[in-house]
Design an enzyme around this catalytic site. Sequence first.
Site, PDB file in Angstrom:
ATOM      1  N   LYS A   1       0.872  -1.181   0.000  1.00 50.08           N
ATOM      2  CA  LYS A   1       0.000   0.000   0.000  1.00 50.08           C
ATOM      3  C   LYS A   1       0.898   1.216   0.000  1.00 50.08           C
ATOM      4  CE  LYS A   1      -4.419   0.859   0.125  1.00 50.08           C
ATOM      5  NZ  LYS A   1      -5.530  -0.018  -0.306  1.00 50.08           N
TER       6      LYS A   1
ATOM      7  N   ASP B   1      -7.094   4.167  -4.435  1.00 51.08           N
ATOM      8  CA  ASP B   1      -7.743   4.000  -3.125  1.00 51.08           C
ATOM      9  C   ASP B   1      -8.369   5.365  -2.827  1.00 51.08           C
ATOM     10  OD1 ASP B   1      -7.815   1.897  -0.740  1.00 51.08           O
ATOM     11  OD2 ASP B   1      -7.483   3.829   0.206  1.00 51.08           O
TER      12      ASP B   1
HETATM   13  P1  NDP Z   1     -13.043   7.525  -2.643  1.00 51.91           P
HETATM   14  O1  NDP Z   1     -11.996   8.543  -2.427  1.00 51.91           O
HETATM   15  O2  NDP Z   1     -13.625   7.329  -3.983  1.00 51.91           O
HETATM   16  O3  NDP Z   1     -14.260   7.771  -1.650  1.00 51.91           O
HETATM   17  C1  NDP Z   1     -14.069   7.815  -0.268  1.00 51.91           C
HETATM   18  C2  NDP Z   1     -15.407   8.104   0.385  1.00 51.91           C
HETATM   19  O4  NDP Z   1     -15.289   7.957   1.778  1.00 51.91           O
HETATM   20  C3  NDP Z   1     -15.861   9.524   0.151  1.00 51.91           C
HETATM   21  O5  NDP Z   1     -17.256   9.562   0.193  1.00 51.91           O
HETATM   22  C4  NDP Z   1     -15.237  10.247   1.333  1.00 51.91           C
HETATM   23  O6  NDP Z   1     -15.871  11.453   1.676  1.00 51.91           O
HETATM   24  C5  NDP Z   1     -15.414   9.229   2.419  1.00 51.91           C
HETATM   25  N1  NDP Z   1     -14.362   9.380   3.412  1.00 51.91           N
HETATM   26  C6  NDP Z   1     -13.020   9.353   3.205  1.00 51.91           C
HETATM   27  N2  NDP Z   1     -12.364   9.559   4.337  1.00 51.91           N
HETATM   28  C7  NDP Z   1     -13.305   9.727   5.271  1.00 51.91           C
HETATM   29  C8  NDP Z   1     -13.251   9.985   6.649  1.00 51.91           C
HETATM   30  N3  NDP Z   1     -12.071  10.113   7.298  1.00 51.91           N
HETATM   31  N4  NDP Z   1     -14.437  10.085   7.319  1.00 51.91           N
HETATM   32  C9  NDP Z   1     -15.635   9.960   6.672  1.00 51.91           C
HETATM   33  N5  NDP Z   1     -15.738   9.728   5.351  1.00 51.91           N
HETATM   34  C10 NDP Z   1     -14.593   9.608   4.683  1.00 51.91           C
HETATM   35  O7  NDP Z   1     -12.417   6.159  -2.087  1.00 51.91           O
HETATM   36  P2  NDP Z   1     -12.903   4.657  -2.350  1.00 51.91           P
HETATM   37  O8  NDP Z   1     -14.363   4.600  -2.536  1.00 51.91           O
HETATM   38  O9  NDP Z   1     -12.011   4.080  -3.362  1.00 51.91           O
HETATM   39  O10 NDP Z   1     -12.497   3.978  -0.953  1.00 51.91           O
HETATM   40  C11 NDP Z   1     -13.423   3.832   0.116  1.00 51.91           C
HETATM   41  C12 NDP Z   1     -12.965   2.702   1.015  1.00 51.91           C
HETATM   42  O11 NDP Z   1     -12.899   1.480   0.278  1.00 51.91           O
HETATM   43  C13 NDP Z   1     -11.587   2.856   1.649  1.00 51.91           C
HETATM   44  O12 NDP Z   1     -11.584   2.245   2.917  1.00 51.91           O
HETATM   45  C14 NDP Z   1     -10.692   2.075   0.702  1.00 51.91           C
HETATM   46  O13 NDP Z   1      -9.503   1.652   1.322  1.00 51.91           O
HETATM   47  C15 NDP Z   1     -11.600   0.902   0.390  1.00 51.91           C
HETATM   48  N6  NDP Z   1     -11.321   0.132  -0.814  1.00 51.91           N
HETATM   49  C16 NDP Z   1     -11.216   0.723  -2.039  1.00 51.91           C
HETATM   50  C17 NDP Z   1     -10.984  -0.040  -3.161  1.00 51.91           C
HETATM   51  C18 NDP Z   1     -10.948   0.520  -4.522  1.00 51.91           C
HETATM   52  O14 NDP Z   1     -10.835  -0.246  -5.472  1.00 51.91           O
HETATM   53  N7  NDP Z   1     -11.061   1.824  -4.712  1.00 51.91           N
HETATM   54  C19 NDP Z   1     -10.783  -1.499  -3.056  1.00 51.91           C
HETATM   55  C20 NDP Z   1     -10.988  -2.030  -1.742  1.00 51.91           C
HETATM   56  C21 NDP Z   1     -11.226  -1.233  -0.676  1.00 51.91           C
HETATM   57  P3  NDP Z   1     -15.205  12.868   1.272  1.00 51.91           P
HETATM   58  O15 NDP Z   1     -15.639  13.113  -0.132  1.00 51.91           O
HETATM   59  O16 NDP Z   1     -15.771  13.819   2.250  1.00 51.91           O
HETATM   60  O17 NDP Z   1     -13.721  12.713   1.414  1.00 51.91           O
HETATM   61  O1  2IT Z   2      -7.823  -1.833  -0.822  1.00 50.65           O
HETATM   62  C1  2IT Z   2      -7.758  -2.296  -1.978  1.00 50.65           C
HETATM   63  O2  2IT Z   2      -7.873  -3.503  -2.205  1.00 50.65           O
HETATM   64  C2  2IT Z   2      -7.554  -1.354  -3.082  1.00 50.65           C
HETATM   65  N1  2IT Z   2      -7.510  -0.149  -2.856  1.00 50.65           N
HETATM   66  C3  2IT Z   2      -7.379  -1.877  -4.480  1.00 50.65           C
HETATM   67  C4  2IT Z   2      -5.962  -2.295  -4.729  1.00 50.65           C
HETATM   68  C5  2IT Z   2      -5.639  -2.664  -6.141  1.00 50.65           C
HETATM   69  O3  2IT Z   2      -4.460  -2.941  -6.376  1.00 50.65           O
HETATM   70  O4  2IT Z   2      -6.522  -2.690  -7.005  1.00 50.65           O
END
Ligand code: NDP
Ligand code: 2IT
Length: 452
Positions: A132, A172
């Site tokens: 990461k 992420d």
């Molecule tokens: P984005 O940046 O697209 O969205 C994040 C969302 O979460 C936004 O709505 C954001 O709100 C909110 N958020 C972020 N930080 C906080 C916080 N401290 N408190 C409250 N709300 C918060 O990220 P993703 O959707 O990609 O990621 C969301 C989660 O999923 C994370 O935990 C990430 O690690 C996990 N994840 C992502 C993957 C991927 O493929 N993208 C894969 C697997 C897991 P705001 O707009 O206000 O910042």
């Molecule tokens: O938390 C996760 O699994 C991710 N943000 C996706 C990682 C990836 O390599 O697609």
Amino acid sequence: MHRVAGVHERLEQFMAGLVRRNPGEPEFHQAVREVAEGVIPFVMAHPKYEEARILERLTEPDRIITFRVTWQDDAGGIRIARAWRVQFSNAIGPYKGGLRFHPTVTRSVLKFLGFEQILKNSLTGLPMGGAKGGSNFNPRGRSANEVMRFCHGMMRELHRHIGEDTDVPAGDIGVGGREIGFLFGQYMRLANRFTGVLTGKGLAFGGSLVRTEATGYGAVYFLQNMLATRGDEIAGKTAVVSGSGNVALYAIEKLNELGATVVTASDSDGFVHDPHGIDAERLAWLKELKEVRRGRVREYAKHFGCDYHEKQRPWRVPCRLAVPCATENELDADDAETLLDNGLLAVAEGANMPSTLGAVHAFRGRKILFGPAKAANAGGVAVSGLEQSQNALRISWSREEVDRQLQAIMRDIHEKCREEGTDADGFIDYVRGANIAGFRKVADAMLAYGVV
Ligand code: NDP
Ligand code: 2IT
């Protein structure tokens, strides 16, 4: 009796050592403890892992690269941020995992995420190690041009540490398709190589269909598999989702498709409660708001005339299904009790470690269906793995083909959890199942290598 006391002692002794070696890293301690609770009894029952000190080795990252990123803001001022790449384990494949841009990013946060990623990637069945990275850079309120300069600055250092057979970053929080484009463009220029060194790329330059949707869709497929073990289904149920980013938007989309009514979405400012349901039409509006205009969910409430709850999380809204998709520790033990009292049936964690340890214990205690992050959200990295395969083969699979493989992978992960996590009374402890199944494969690879 004797055995149980031994396990507890061993766990506390292991954790005390880990905390001593990694001071001031609470998120990392939390992620390791959740894994160790299930893996230590397993390791004690299989002395080959204990003797080779696999858990001790696996909780020490292979390396952590820390570096400075310097860029110019829109006003011409010089800015400095700190960035990291935690290359945690390449025991079963090249390092793989996302990059996060958020002011809360610390070494501890990236170590927890990198550690989780090792076992998650193992569960997918694809050859990917765990890593990461990211930065405490805050993209909020910055222009696309400034974000581009930051991404280019970051890749100026990162490029020498990554490669399609070495380490393959992705998105992420705060890193989506736009940022991956900037990062890839700079990598290509510096390395003079067009290669699958990042995933989540645009479709015009090596991206895979369904990667954008994969994490959210995958979490809902996992939920579907869990409900099926109790002869139940998603259709007709009320769902509460947190977040409104990449994972949340596509979880909502798939929940809708499968007949649920999704009544909430949130961001770091608050949540919106829409009893009508965020149906396809409203979701299209929300996507445009978040992905194009980069606005706030409060605008959704205003537009559709529903309630907005400033600085609150959505867990008090009654529901049968909960899908946390925002960030770590966004759902605590009190929230879990409230959800359970309101008739909760199942949780699928779209975010990484959204539930505190207290919340996880509450869910397991009441024997509801609880799909932990490393199983439930593995669809994202799984399709990243499929993107790597397509890049290596220099072909692109159809949307149907990738979605078919995603569904098969989520079914397979569910099956692994069931095999390793079924209690004597038939209850499936998905937390233990995911941790042991993920661990076993990595541990066996490490045993084969000897002491390296
Ligand atoms: P984005 O940046 O697209 O969205 C994040 C969302 O979460 C936004 O709505 C954001 O709100 C909110 N958020 C972020 N930080 C906080 C916080 N401290 N408190 C409250 N709300 C918060 O990220 P993703 O959707 O990609 O990621 C969301 C989660 O999923 C994370 O935990 C990430 O690690 C996990 N994840 C992502 C993957 C991927 O493929 N993208 C894969 C697997 C897991 P705001 O707009 O206000 O910042
Ligand atoms: O938390 C996760 O699994 C991710 N943000 C996706 C990682 C990836 O390599 O697609």
